[in-house]
Structure formats: C-alpha cells, structure tokens
Design a protein around this motif. Structure first.
Motif, PDB file in Angstrom:
ATOM      1  N   SER A 190       1.428  11.094   5.241  1.00 32.63           N
ATOM      2  CA  SER A 190       1.379  10.636   4.409  1.00 32.63           C
ATOM      3  C   SER A 190       1.457  10.818   3.131  1.00 32.63           C
ATOM      4  CB  SER A 190       0.698   9.278   4.778  1.00 32.63           C
ATOM      5  OG  SER A 190       1.046   7.762   4.395  1.00 32.63           O
ATOM      6  N   GLY A 234       0.629  10.139  -1.703  1.00 33.81           N
ATOM      7  CA  GLY A 234       0.483   9.316  -2.833  1.00 33.81           C
ATOM      8  C   GLY A 234       1.426   9.613  -4.589  1.00 33.81           C
ATOM      9  N   SER A 286       2.167   5.669   0.121  1.00 38.07           N
ATOM     10  CA  SER A 286       1.238   4.661  -0.401  1.00 38.07           C
ATOM     11  C   SER A 286       2.757   4.081  -1.115  1.00 38.07           C
ATOM     12  CB  SER A 286       0.719   5.034  -1.592  1.00 38.07           C
ATOM     13  OG  SER A 286       1.299   5.647  -2.985  1.00 38.07           O
ATOM     14  N   ARG A 287       1.524   3.010  -1.479  1.00 35.27           N
ATOM     15  CA  ARG A 287       2.792   1.745  -2.474  1.00 35.27           C
ATOM     16  C   ARG A 287       3.305   2.710  -3.496  1.00 35.27           C
ATOM     17  NH1 ARG A 287       1.368  -3.842  -5.550  1.00 35.27           N
ATOM     18  NH2 ARG A 287       3.381  -2.816  -6.968  1.00 35.27           N
ATOM     19  N   GLN A 289       6.728   3.035   3.677  1.00 32.39           N
ATOM     20  CA  GLN A 289       5.360   2.023   3.074  1.00 32.39           C
ATOM     21  C   GLN A 289       4.371   1.740   4.593  1.00 32.39           C
ATOM     22  OE1 GLN A 289       5.995  -0.692  -1.192  1.00 32.39           O
ATOM     23  NE2 GLN A 289       4.008  -1.161   0.499  1.00 32.39           N
ATOM     24  N   GLY A 323       0.929  -0.121   3.949  1.00 31.79           N
ATOM     25  CA  GLY A 323      -0.285  -1.366   3.910  1.00 31.79           C
ATOM     26  C   GLY A 323       0.027  -2.571   3.871  1.00 31.79           C
ATOM     27  N   ALA A 379      -3.650  11.224   5.504  1.00 27.64           N
ATOM     28  CA  ALA A 379      -3.421  11.008   3.583  1.00 27.64           C
ATOM     29  C   ALA A 379      -3.841  12.100   2.781  1.00 27.64           C
ATOM     30  CB  ALA A 379      -4.961   9.705   2.901  1.00 27.64           C
ATOM     31  N   ILE A 401      -3.314  10.308  -2.387  1.00 30.64           N
ATOM     32  CA  ILE A 401      -3.819   8.621  -1.789  1.00 30.64           C
ATOM     33  C   ILE A 401      -4.480   8.238  -2.548  1.00 30.64           C
ATOM     34  CG2 ILE A 401      -3.436   6.694  -0.609  1.00 30.64           C
ATOM     35  CD1 ILE A 401      -1.734   8.150   1.047  1.00 30.64           C
ATOM     36  N   HIS A 424      -3.788   0.328   0.661  1.00 25.83           N
ATOM     37  CA  HIS A 424      -3.065   0.627   1.351  1.00 25.83           C
ATOM     38  C   HIS A 424      -4.596   1.018   2.261  1.00 25.83           C
ATOM     39  CE1 HIS A 424      -1.357   3.970   2.848  1.00 25.83           C
ATOM     40  NE2 HIS A 424      -2.072   4.384   3.046  1.00 25.83           N
TER      41      HIS A 424
END
Lengths: 314, 249
Positions: free
Chosen positions: A202, A204, A230-231, A244, A246, A259, A262, A268
């Motif tokens: 993931s 960010g 992440s958002r 996304q 979270g 991650a 992030i 999250h």
C-alpha cells in the motif's frame, strides 16, 4: 429456531468471497438454520456455488431480467418478500451490502446492525463505532427481524463441501423501473483482489504522483500482492478510489500489509488492524503508523523498495 | 419552488481522540468539540452548488437531536443553506426512526432531492439515506462522487468496491455523499453574522407523529484490543530477513 437469510452477492457469475464469511458469522447463532438467497438474471451457477458452502441448509434462487445488475431499489422489495419467514437477514459489509441492506431493513421495519464483528447470541452482537475506536455490544429487543451487514475481516470463510438443496422461487414483488444501471468502470488487472488478498502493498501521500505510485504496483506484482492506498493518495489522484483502505474504504485482514509512505491516520488504521503482520516504511520516525507496525523501518521508500526487490531477487 | 433537503448530524469532531468511558457506558462526550458530520458537510456543499448552478431554488438543512444542534444548523446556514429545521429529541435515535422523521419532512417540503452524508463518523452506520429512499419508495444513489442533474433525472457516479458505477435515476431521489464528491467551502465571518437572521424552525419529534423506538440497547462499549508494539529494524536487509523468517516473502 432462528432462520437466517444471507443475501448472496455475486459478480460475473461468481459468488462473492464475503458470503462464506457471512455463513461463518451466522453459524455462531444458536439453533440456527442458514439459507442463502441469490438474485440474478440467471442465478443457477451462483446458486450452485452457494450450495457448496458447508453449513448452508438451503439455497433460494430468483431469476428476473431486472436483476442483471445489483440495484438496491430493485433487489430490496424482492428480498423483503422472501424474508417473511426469517428471523435474521444478513448481507456482506461490502458496498453492495451497505447500499442494499438498509433499504431491506426499512421495508421490513427492522433495525439494522452494521459491520457486525461477532454474534454472541441470536440477539446480541458486537460492532465497531467511531472508526473502530469504540467496540459496542448491542442487545436487540425481541419482536422484529434483525438485519445486519457482516464485517468480512472479522470472520474466516466457512468451509467448502456442502450440498444444500436449491429451490427456484418467485417473490412476486413489484419491481421499480426508476433506477437504471448505466455502467461500471474498473481498472482491469491480474492482481489479487484487495479485499481478500493474502498480501497487500500500500502507498500513501509520500509517493507524490500517479507515475511514482507504479513503484508500489511493481513490488506488489513481484510478491503476488494486491495494491492498496491511503485516502490521501486517492484524494491526490495517485491511485483509484477502489484501492482505498480505511474507515470509508476497504477494511482488510491480509497476512501481510506493507505500508509505504503512509503516516497512519486513525481512519487508515481502522482498515488494517486485523492484518496479521503490518510493515511500515516511512521517512518520519514519529509517524503514527509505527505505533501499530509489527516491523518498522525508517527510510525513503524510493530507496527501500528497490533494495527489497534486489534482496528477494525478483 | 425547487427544494433540496439536506440531512446533517452533530457528531464528535473528526480530530478528537475518542476515549471510551471506564464504566463501559459509552464514549466520553463531556467538553468534547462537536461538528457537522464531515460527509454531511459534503452533502450540503453539493446542494449549495446545485442551487448556485440555478438547478434549485432553496436549500433546507435538517437535523434531529437536542437543542445544542442549533450550533451545527447555524454553521450550515452560514455555509449558505436558506433555512433550517431542528427536530428535537433527547434520546438516542435509531436510523430507521431518523428515516421516518425525514419522510415526514419530505411530505411537508416536497423536495426534488434529499442529500445526506453516506455515514456519520460516530456510529458508522451508513443506513439513513438508504432507509429514507426505501420508506419513500424512491431511487437511491449512495456513495456518490458525481451528481449530474436534469429537470427529471440524475446521473450519479458511485464509489463501489469494483470501481466507479454510474446509475440513472428518476427524480425525486435520495443521494448520499462520498468523500470525493466535492470539497466543502470555508465559512466566512460575515456569513456567520448573516446566518443568525436566517430562519431556524424547531419542532418536537412527537409533533411529527413519530413513535420513538429503541430496539437496540447498548450493553457495553469498550476500546479495541490494542496491537502489540512491534520492532523497528535498522536496514532493508534486516526487514527482508524478518519477513522471510515469518514465511511472508
């Protein structure tokens, strides 16, 4: 006796993986009998998949051309008609279930519990609130059906090996025409599905651009992982919305969550706290993601990712 | 007159660190900053933009709760809503009861669309909009990231697990806002002054003929199980070795 009806989400002729988890959740209800309901234009194949889940007593299937696409306004009246003899109506906590189940609850005049994590009895359930910061146990008063969405990350899949009988039914509900499907667009790729993947890589905000985000996908492909974001990364346009993770995106429980860049906003962390092993790589040693990471490394992701790829020789 | 009805909820502010009370009776709310639910702010912003495009004449904002909710309604009026309705109730309101209240407001106001946030960040229920649409027998387009209106139709792009779905619905309809529908405006001081003069109607939930139901009793609230704090490794080599040892790479 508790009679539990589970709404069998499906897409492209395949039963959604979350349905076996709904079955697992429903199995915790004492003295229960589990029925799966499949609504489609032609439901035969999907009904067969539902019948093969161990613990399912019966599969009901509804065929109607209006059910070619899953539209809540179209499905809800049919489900409400079929649900009459049932005590519980469950759906998965996917966008399908989140959209559909409250409409079913409204038609049944039943309370709904969203995202249940555990069934402690036929009327007592646990669910997260405040982005997972407060877990509540709720007791539902007798006298009405109970509608719920089931939080996939909280349950293992029920085993395969069932052979439930399948029955074709005709709900006879009036089907509205005020809601019409136009299209669905999704990036097609061969990666594992984010919701059910064993491994997730993931990225960010630190990725900085959609172009740079490809480094995340590159590593994911090398280790057979799904891609998450992440958002902040989605809002900035580096990754599409369906990635996304979270509170308002996907809640996932992979064996490995990596991650990169992030920071770890609480919204999250809500999406990943059931992951078995969380790995965090971030330049900022104070990033909150390190509070929940099993393995942390302070460093620049653009240096670390090539190093990982070199070390695993892929 | 073309009316838009927007539902908002007063919730603990997004930035507040949530603490569960030691006796398990709920979450600490004393002295905590309260705000408009962020998703509802997005819903309101969308309604205001629709009006600014000339596709609506009036934006009505409504909420259910105690008298303190006037604060959030005033903020909504300062953002640009034309008038506000507070349906007063002190107890907890289950989503289906909230939906029944909105159905009564719909009967009174006859809006061509109802817009709400997709979920409130306190209970995270994600139910009310869908329930309003179900009771009303009208279309729903939830988790909207784009809404395009004509006189009789809406074309709505929705954020779903598979990607982006587009629906066409007849009006009137219910929309629920997802994060990327828009970015809500900031409220300017003169607007706050002006908002004090805008109409804010208060009525009791019982005035609407709604029977209060409380079918879900809180047994206890508890903090989530904490994760064990892990270790910080010094190098990529150490990280890869640890992951290989766990059989993850």
């Amino acid at each position: 006796m508790n009679k539990i009806l589970i709404i069998g989400e499906h897409e492209g002729g395949k039963l959604n993986a979350s349905i076996a988890k709904c079955v697992k959740c429903a199995q915790a209800i004492p003295d229960g009998e589990i029925t799966v309901l499949v609504l489609a234009a032609d439901s035969a194949a999907v009904a067969g998949q539902a019948a093969a889940i161990a613990g399912v007593a019966k599969v009901l299937r509804v065929d109607h051309p209006a059910n070619a696409h899953a539209l809540a306004a179209v499905l809800a009246p049919q489900i409400a008609a079929v649900a009459a003899p049932f005590t519980h109506v469950f759906g998965p906590s996917t966008t399908f279930g989140k959209d559909l189940m409250p409409r079913v609850a409204a038609l049944l005049n039943a309370p709904q519990l969203s995202d249940i994590m555990a069934a402690e009895s036929a009327t007592r359930f646990r669910r997260p609130t405040y982005a997972g910061n407060a877990i509540v146990t709720l007791e539902v008063a007798p006298g009405s059906k109970i509608v719920a969405t089931v939080r996939s990350a909280s349950f293992e899949a029920a085993a395969a090996g069932g052979s439930a009988p399948i029955e074709l039914v005709t709900p006879g509900a009036e089907i509205p025409t005020h809601t019409r499907f136009i299209s669905v667009t999704a990036a097609k790729n061969d990666r594992p599905d984010l919701q059910s993947a064993r491994k997730v890589v993931s990225g960010g905000r630190a990725l900085g651009s959609a172009e740079n985000f490809k480094i995340i996908a590159g590593l994911a492909d090398k280790i057979g992982a799904a891609v998450g974001a992440s958002r902040a990364a989605v809002d900035a346009g580096y990754a599409p919305n369906e990635l996304q993770v979270g509170q308002t995106g996907k809640i996932i429980a992979p064996e490995l969550y990596m991650a990169f860049g992030i920071s770890g906003a609480i919204q999250h962390l809500t999406g990943i706290k059931d992951a078995r092993t969380i790995v965090a790589i971030n330049k900022d040693p104070e990033a909150p993601i390190f509070e929940v990471a099993d393995l942390g490394l302070v460093g620049d992701l653009f240096v670390v990712i090539p190093e990982i790829e070199a070390l695993i020789g892929r | 007159m073309k009316k838009l009805l927007v539902g908002i909820k007063r919730v603990v502010d997004y930035n507040v660190r949530i603490k569960v009370k030691a006796d398990g009776s709920g979450v600490m709310l004393e002295g905590v900053k309260m705000s408009i639910n962020p998703f509802d702010e997005i819903a309101l912003e969308e309604a205001l933009r629709i009006k600014e495009r000339g596709q609506a004449d009036e934006v009505i904002v409504a909420t259910i709760g105690p008298a303190d909710c006037q604060q959030q309604l005033r903020t909504a009026l300062a953002m640009g809503a034309d008038r506000a309705i507070l349906v007063q109730s002190t107890g907890s309101i289950e989503p289906l009861t909230g939906a029944r209240v909105f159905l009564e407001l719909i009967k009174r106001e006859q809006p061509f669309a109802v817009i709400l946030g997709k979920q409130a960040i306190d209970d995270d229920n994600n139910q009310t909009g869908q329930m309003i649409a179900g009771l009303w027998g009208r279309p729903q387009a939830t988790f909207a990231s784009k809404i395009v209106l004509t006189d009789t139709l809406a074309t709505v792009t929705r954020e779903v697990d598979a990607g982006l779905e587009t629906l066409e619905v007849d009006l009137p309809a219910v929309f629920t806002a997802d994060l990327r529908l828009n970015e809500p405006r900031y409220v300017k001081l003169p607007e706050i002054m002006k908002a004090k003069k805008k109409p804010l109607d208060m009525l009791a939930i019982t005035d609407l003929g709604i029977e209060l139901q409380d079918r879900m009793r809180l047994v206890k609230a508890e903090p989530p199980a904490a994760r064990q704090k892990g270790i910080v490794v010094k190098s990529t080599a150490e990280l890869v070795a640890a992951l290989k040892q766990k059989g993850l790479l």
